[in-house]
Enzyme design. Structure first.
Site, PDB file in Angstrom:
ATOM      1  N   TYR A  80       8.831  16.144   0.817  1.00 11.11           N
ATOM      2  CA  TYR A  80       8.569  17.448   0.224  1.00 11.11           C
ATOM      3  C   TYR A  80       8.389  17.366  -1.278  1.00 11.11           C
ATOM      4  CZ  TYR A  80       9.409  18.963   4.879  1.00 11.11           C
ATOM      5  OH  TYR A  80       9.299  19.102   6.227  1.00 11.11           O
ATOM      6  N   HIS A  98      13.267  12.024   3.627  1.00  7.38           N
ATOM      7  CA  HIS A  98      12.657  13.271   4.040  1.00  7.38           C
ATOM      8  C   HIS A  98      12.469  14.250   2.889  1.00  7.38           C
ATOM      9  CE1 HIS A  98      10.451  15.363   6.950  1.00  7.38           C
ATOM     10  NE2 HIS A  98      10.891  16.447   6.358  1.00  7.38           N
ATOM     11  N   SER A 126      13.027   6.673 -13.918  1.00  9.70           N
ATOM     12  CA  SER A 126      11.966   7.448 -14.555  1.00  9.70           C
ATOM     13  C   SER A 126      11.858   8.836 -13.920  1.00  9.70           C
ATOM     14  CB  SER A 126      10.646   6.689 -14.428  1.00  9.70           C
ATOM     15  OG  SER A 126       9.561   7.556 -14.542  1.00  9.70           O
ATOM     16  N   SER A 127      11.893   8.877 -12.576  1.00  6.54           N
ATOM     17  CA  SER A 127      11.766  10.168 -11.876  1.00  6.54           C
ATOM     18  C   SER A 127      12.934  11.082 -12.194  1.00  6.54           C
ATOM     19  CB  SER A 127      11.750   9.949 -10.362  1.00  6.54           C
ATOM     20  OG  SER A 127      10.518   9.460  -9.970  1.00  6.54           O
ATOM     21  N   SER A 179      -1.525  27.354  -4.807  1.00  6.22           N
ATOM     22  CA  SER A 179      -1.192  28.761  -5.037  1.00  6.22           C
ATOM     23  C   SER A 179      -1.712  29.273  -6.374  1.00  6.22           C
ATOM     24  CB  SER A 179       0.323  28.972  -4.981  1.00  6.22           C
ATOM     25  OG  SER A 179       0.832  28.502  -3.764  1.00  6.22           O
ATOM     26  N   HIS A 186       0.843  -1.194   0.000  1.00  2.00           N
ATOM     27  CA  HIS A 186       0.000   0.000   0.000  1.00  2.00           C
ATOM     28  C   HIS A 186       0.881   1.248   0.000  1.00  2.00           C
ATOM     29  CE1 HIS A 186      -2.918   3.037   1.120  1.00  2.00           C
ATOM     30  NE2 HIS A 186      -2.231   3.302   2.222  1.00  2.00           N
ATOM     31  N   TRP A 200       7.173  -0.053   3.851  1.00  3.39           N
ATOM     32  CA  TRP A 200       7.618   0.696   2.668  1.00  3.39           C
ATOM     33  C   TRP A 200       9.005   1.272   2.888  1.00  3.39           C
ATOM     34  CZ3 TRP A 200       8.858   5.791   1.282  1.00  3.39           C
ATOM     35  CH2 TRP A 200       8.741   6.748   2.291  1.00  3.39           C
ATOM     36  N   LYS A 236       3.603  30.083   4.323  1.00  5.20           N
ATOM     37  CA  LYS A 236       2.783  29.734   3.161  1.00  5.20           C
ATOM     38  C   LYS A 236       1.293  29.774   3.512  1.00  5.20           C
ATOM     39  CE  LYS A 236       4.382  27.212  -0.060  1.00  5.20           C
ATOM     40  NZ  LYS A 236       5.364  27.715  -1.003  1.00  5.20           N
ATOM     41  N   ASP A 289       6.697  22.526 -26.036  1.00  3.74           N
ATOM     42  CA  ASP A 289       6.679  21.153 -25.511  1.00  3.74           C
ATOM     43  C   ASP A 289       7.734  21.061 -24.434  1.00  3.74           C
ATOM     44  OD1 ASP A 289       6.595  18.272 -25.198  1.00  3.74           O
ATOM     45  OD2 ASP A 289       5.619  18.218 -27.155  1.00  3.74           O
ATOM     46  N   GLU A 349      11.956  13.378   0.004  1.00  4.03           N
ATOM     47  CA  GLU A 349      10.854  12.726  -0.718  1.00  4.03           C
ATOM     48  C   GLU A 349       9.495  13.231  -0.230  1.00  4.03           C
ATOM     49  OE1 GLU A 349      10.502  10.737  -3.202  1.00  4.03           O
ATOM     50  OE2 GLU A 349       8.467   9.959  -2.921  1.00  4.03           O
ATOM     51  N   HIS A 399      15.001  12.869  12.286  1.00  3.93           N
ATOM     52  CA  HIS A 399      13.827  12.944  13.172  1.00  3.93           C
ATOM     53  C   HIS A 399      12.908  11.741  12.957  1.00  3.93           C
ATOM     54  CE1 HIS A 399      11.540  15.611  10.028  1.00  3.93           C
ATOM     55  NE2 HIS A 399      11.255  14.359   9.845  1.00  3.93           N
ATOM     56  N   HIS A 400      13.175  10.961  11.907  1.00  2.07           N
ATOM     57  CA  HIS A 400      12.443   9.697  11.747  1.00  2.07           C
ATOM     58  C   HIS A 400      13.054   8.605  12.616  1.00  2.07           C
ATOM     59  CE1 HIS A 400      10.177  11.083   8.177  1.00  2.07           C
ATOM     60  NE2 HIS A 400      11.235  11.822   7.958  1.00  2.07           N
ATOM     61  N   ARG A 438       1.826   0.960  15.010  1.00  2.00           N
ATOM     62  CA  ARG A 438       1.387   0.794  13.637  1.00  2.00           C
ATOM     63  C   ARG A 438       1.843  -0.576  13.125  1.00  2.00           C
ATOM     64  NH1 ARG A 438       5.801   4.473  10.302  1.00  2.00           N
ATOM     65  NH2 ARG A 438       4.612   3.808   8.492  1.00  2.00           N
ATOM     66  N   THR A 449       6.668  26.955   6.464  1.00  7.45           N
ATOM     67  CA  THR A 449       5.372  26.340   6.183  1.00  7.45           C
ATOM     68  C   THR A 449       4.254  27.249   6.677  1.00  7.45           C
ATOM     69  OG1 THR A 449       6.474  24.250   6.598  1.00  7.45           O
ATOM     70  CG2 THR A 449       4.098  24.168   6.299  1.00  7.45           C
TER      71      THR A 449
END
Lengths: 386, 536
Positions: free
Chosen positions: B268, B264, B180-181, B279, B88, B153, B342, B117, B266, B313-314, B461, B339
């Protein structure tokens, strides 16, 4: 703080949630909790208070910011005829809403820093206990007292599998109960050293305010001093494979005298067990004796993967019933039990005694559909230990 | 396009202005999509791919929620449950959210900067067509011996070295998706930096383009890091290396450091383009220019830079020194500042505007409201001692679904409703769009709000079965999840309906919309801006 504003917050939260949750009536046998568990150590209390403090700050900001947004949504809409103004810059405002949050953050960081430093201070403990994570149970060694034991989930399988829902409903400690809890004296500084045998686990007891990863090949430590006697329950907090959800932690905090009694009896039990498993290596074990002992060893160490039926879990954990290894040469099977199979979930079981390994090997070779008739002796195991 | 001109020799390949080129020079049928180098076609492919994976990942989530509806094991054995949680996560992150934003970039970046293009049209085709094989590897890994990877994951070693061949398939899939990314982001960055219409300086770019430029740099910086981490897992598994095996001199915690150095930023990568979409939408429906444009650009850049120094922090529970814990706590708290800026700017944009609430605006305002709640819990989690208490609990699950579902996904929905008139030439059914928003909003909160409580109270979890005091909250979450999932079928219906017909969309489909994309016809012709527009 814990007392007043903490409980007010919990009450507000509870009210907000219960208003939205009519379905809750369906299942309420054990009441739900909305907040952190009641703290039982200084650290847990500091964490509780920090959380309450920050929740209130957040509630304040929430009301302020979304209050403004709500006013805009209600008053500045086209349908009430509001004309758009065209301003789009204001340096003063930008500076204010950069600097003010920064100051608030400093206010939060100050108490948090003190707690971090206190949490890391594991010096001068009264008692040191090593907690070792296994797939899927905990092993404990009291380093000064020389007490060692394993702690397995004691919730009966039929409650988990849904065959006995009634019993489950009345079991307040469902999935949070073990055969051998950790026992510690109240008011003493207990240092917990964590490590692991296979993958990363985490030793977590919420009420005591500690969670520490247990990392294979490395040693980490943390500490707690429990304020009140009681039974405190936690669980493994790091995904560690199939039975991650089934390796709870139970800490019993008792008065000093009771603790002394427990130490004495635990030592006696250990001595008795040592006699049973290692004494008289020359003793001739009968198949029946080994088989009986082996069934116990199997249930405590092997059953989680290979299952009580010996059929394993297809595609994940191999079956022992009818297995080529179990019905093949004894020596090979003993080696696998001792050393594990690297790269698979089959961990080494070197830590078991010769008698335990001999008995579990004998058990698996003469149970289910396996009928080798072999009797493995502790000497054979000893000879194969490297 | 030469080959295509041969195939359709009767077409006149030249002489089309920026309007009027409604018939396209391309093969028809399936080959149009396989061989396409057109940014609009590729954008469409990305968006459909993403939606397909969103449904697949969503079904996995519903299988999880079904098991968690009540205590005890009813449906799945624990190992399969772990496969479901893992897949998932992987499918939603790499298959649904990231490709959706690349789809938006393909469709919108050239239209918004006045480019004909993307810079590298053939590479664009290749970056998309790498994705379906990767998705097939991921999904079919359920059917190999041992099933799909069940290591979460995050693929923490050494648990991931224990897994069966499903793990190898996942590693290969991630490698392909990573390639690809990287290609996609090189393409986007190059397009933005080199192909802007004359007069469009960097500080005149629409904010969506800015956020994607920054995102592209983040992707180029961290996808190779992920590739390194999973390659080390692969060699630990098969070639006897010991990167993460303590017995061989390695360190399991090193995997976490490397993974989160990717992980991390990732996070963002999955939220900055969402900021960009919001925006665009908020000023359009407030009929008022975006407040604090330049501070928005600086805030986005600050968030991107800070994202490289907060990864641990993870990992507050792995046992770092007090000094390291404090550094990562302070750095993480700092992120609240840009943040916050914004959010304040969006609200200031709404302030004294002339607001209307069509579906895109509903999703944008919903985004600001619910994403901020995820931001608040992020602040709670930044405080190391609290994090140690709630790390790896449902509190964290609630937190990241508030930022990734209510954040990224709501912005994606908002963006689709905002730009779909330009893509299809039709207005979608506004009534149904509003239904979709309210159902999504309500069921989202029913699903995820109770998880804050179960997490605080101590539910870990990634467990298939739980202690009895968590029963009520889990039941509510499961009911909410099924409601949320079913509501998304309504979205599919609305989109298909809009493609097939509906009220004719004006070139400028929204009264307050600004930007070059609204100067071309609706639907946008196959080729746009062959002559660059002039931006004043």
């Amino acid at each position: 703080m814990t007392g007043k504003s903490g409980s007010t917050f919990a009450a507000v939260a509870a009210l907000a949630a219960s208003a939205a949750l009519p379905i809750a009536a369906l299942a309420a046998e054990i009441p739900s909790q909305y907040n952190l568990q009641p703290p039982q150590t200084t650290i847990a209390e500091q964490i509780y208070d920090l959380h309450t403090l920050i929740m209130w700050i957040i509630v304040g900001i929430f009301v302020l910011v979304f209050g403004v947004m709500a006013i805009a949504i209600v008053k500045h809409r086209k349908s009430v005829g509001h004309q758009a103004e065209q301003f789009h810059e204001n340096t003063t405002v930008e500076i204010i809403w950069t600097v003010v949050p920064f100051i608030i953050l400093i206010g939060m960081a100050y108490p948090a820093t003190k707690t971090v430093v206190a949490m890391k201070d594991t010096s001068n403990p009264d008692i040191t206990i090593k907690a070792t994570g296994y797939q899927w149970k905990w092993g404990y060694d009291y380093l000064q007292e020389g007490i060692s034991f394993y702690s397995n989930l004691s919730t009966p399988r039929d409650q988990i599998d849904g065959h006995n829902n009634e019993a489950r409903k009345n079991n307040a400690a469902y999935l949070l109960e073990v055969d051998n809890p950790v026992v510690v004296p109240v008011g003493k500084k207990v240092r917990i050293i964590t490590t692991a045998n296979d993958v990363i686990h985490a030793w977590w007891v919420p009420a005591l305010g500690i969670k520490q990863d247990a990392i294979p090949g490395f040693v980490r430590d943390t500490w707690f001093t429990a304020d009140r006697p009681g039974t405190y329950r936690g669980q493994c907090a790091e995904l560690c494979g199939k039975d991650h959800g089934f390796m709870p932690i139970v800490v019993e905090v008792v008065e000093q005298e009771k603790y002394a009694q427990w130490v004495a009896s635990a030592k006696q039990k250990m001595a008795a067990a040592t006699v049973a498993t290692t004494a008289d290596p020359a003793k001739k074990w009968t198949v029946e004796e080994l088989h009986g002992q082996g069934a116990k060893v199997f249930a405590a160490n092997c059953q989680a993967c290979h299952q009580a039926t010996g059929m394993g879990v297809p595609g994940t954990f191999p079956a022992l019933a009818g297995s080529k290894v179990v019905n093949g040469p004894e020596e090979e099977q003993i080696k696998i039990v001792l050393n594990g199979r690297p790269g698979t979930a089959m961990a080494p079981f070197k830590h078991l005694s010769d008698v335990e390994i001999a008995s579990v090997v004998t058990y698996t070779r003469n149970n289910w559909t396996n009928k080798t008739g072999d009797t493995t002796t502790p000497d054979e195991v000893k000879a194969l230990r490297k | 396009m030469q080959a295509h001109d041969h195939a359709h020799g009767h077409h006149d390949a030249h002489g089309h202005g920026e309007h009027g080129d409604t018939h396209a020079h391309h093969p028809t049928g399936i080959m149009r999509w396989v061989t396409t180098t057109n940014h609009k076609d590729i954008g469409t492919l990305y968006l459909w791919f993403s939606f397909t994976m969103f449904i697949v990942g969503g079904i996995l989530a519903l299988l999880l929620r079904a098991e968690l509806f009540q205590p005890g094991l009813q449906l799945w054995e624990p190992h399969f449950f772990n496969q479901l949680t893992t897949m998932h996560g992987l499918i939603m992150v790499f298959g649904a959210i990231m490709p959706a934003f690349v789809g938006f970039a393909n469709w919108q970046v050239p239209l918004m900067i006045g480019a004909p293009d993307m810079a590298f049209a053939r590479m664009n085709n290749w970056s998309f067509w790498l994705l379906p094989p990767a998705a097939i590897l991921l999904v079919t890994s359920f059917f190999v011996p041992g099933g799909a990877t069940a290591a979460g994951w995050t693929l923490y070693a050494p648990l991931s070295t224990q897994m069966g061949p499903g793990m190898d398939l996942a590693i290969f899939a991630l490698h392909i998706m990573g390639a690809s990314s990287i290609m996609g982001s090189i393409n986007i960055a190059t397009t933005i930096l080199n192909m802007r219409a004359p007069g469009m300086t960097l500080m005149k770019m629409p904010l969506f383009v800015w956020t994607w430029l920054i995102t592209a740099y983040l992707l180029i910086a961290v996808m190779p890091v992920l590739a390194g981490a999973i390659t080390m897992v692969l060699t630990d598994r098969h070639f006897g290396t010991n990167f993460f095996n303590a017995a061989g001199g390695g360190d399991p915690v090193m995997f976490q450091h490397i993974f989160w150095f990717f992980g991390h930023p990732e996070v963002y990568i999955m939220i900055l383009p969402a900021f960009g979409i919001v925006s665009q939408i908020v000023p359009a429906f407030a009929r008022k220019p975006l407040f604090g444009y330049s501070s928005m650009v600086y805030a986005t850049s600050s968030i991107a830079i800070l994202s490289f120094i907060v990864w641990a922090h993870h990992m507050f529970t792995v046992g770092m020194s007090a000094a390291a814990q404090l550094f990562f706590m302070y750095a993480t708290m700092l992120i609240a500042v840009p943040t916050g800026v914004k959010v304040f700017n969006w609200i200031a944009t709404m302030w004294k505007g002339s607001l209307t609430f069509e579906t895109p605006m509903l999703f944008a305002v919903g985004f600001i409201f619910v994403f901020s709640m995820g931001g608040f819990t992020g602040l709670v989690l930044a405080i190391t001692p609290i994090d140690i208490q709630v790390q790896d609990t449902y509190y964290v699950v609630a937190h990241f679904h508030y930022v990734l579902v209510a954040g990224s996904l709501f912005a994606i929905f908002g963006g689709v409703y905002y730009w779909i008139p330009k893509w299809t030439g039709h207005m979608y059914n506004e009534q149904l769009g509003k239904w979709h928003f309210w159902l999504t909003m309500i069921f989202f909160n029913v699903t995820f709000f109770p998880m804050h409580f179960s997490g605080l109270a101590g539910m870990p979890r990634r467990i298939p079965d739980y202690a009895l005091q968590f029963t009520d909250f889990n039941m509510i979450s499961s009911v909410g999840a099924f409601g949320f999932g079913l509501s998304q079928l309504l979205f599919l219906y609305i989109v298909v309906n809009c493609i097939r017909g509906g009220a004719k969309a004006a070139d400028k489909s929204w009264e307050g919309a600004e930007g070059l994309e609204w100067t071309v016809p609706s639907p946008a012709p196959y080729h746009t801006f062959e002559t660059p527009p002039l931006v004043k």
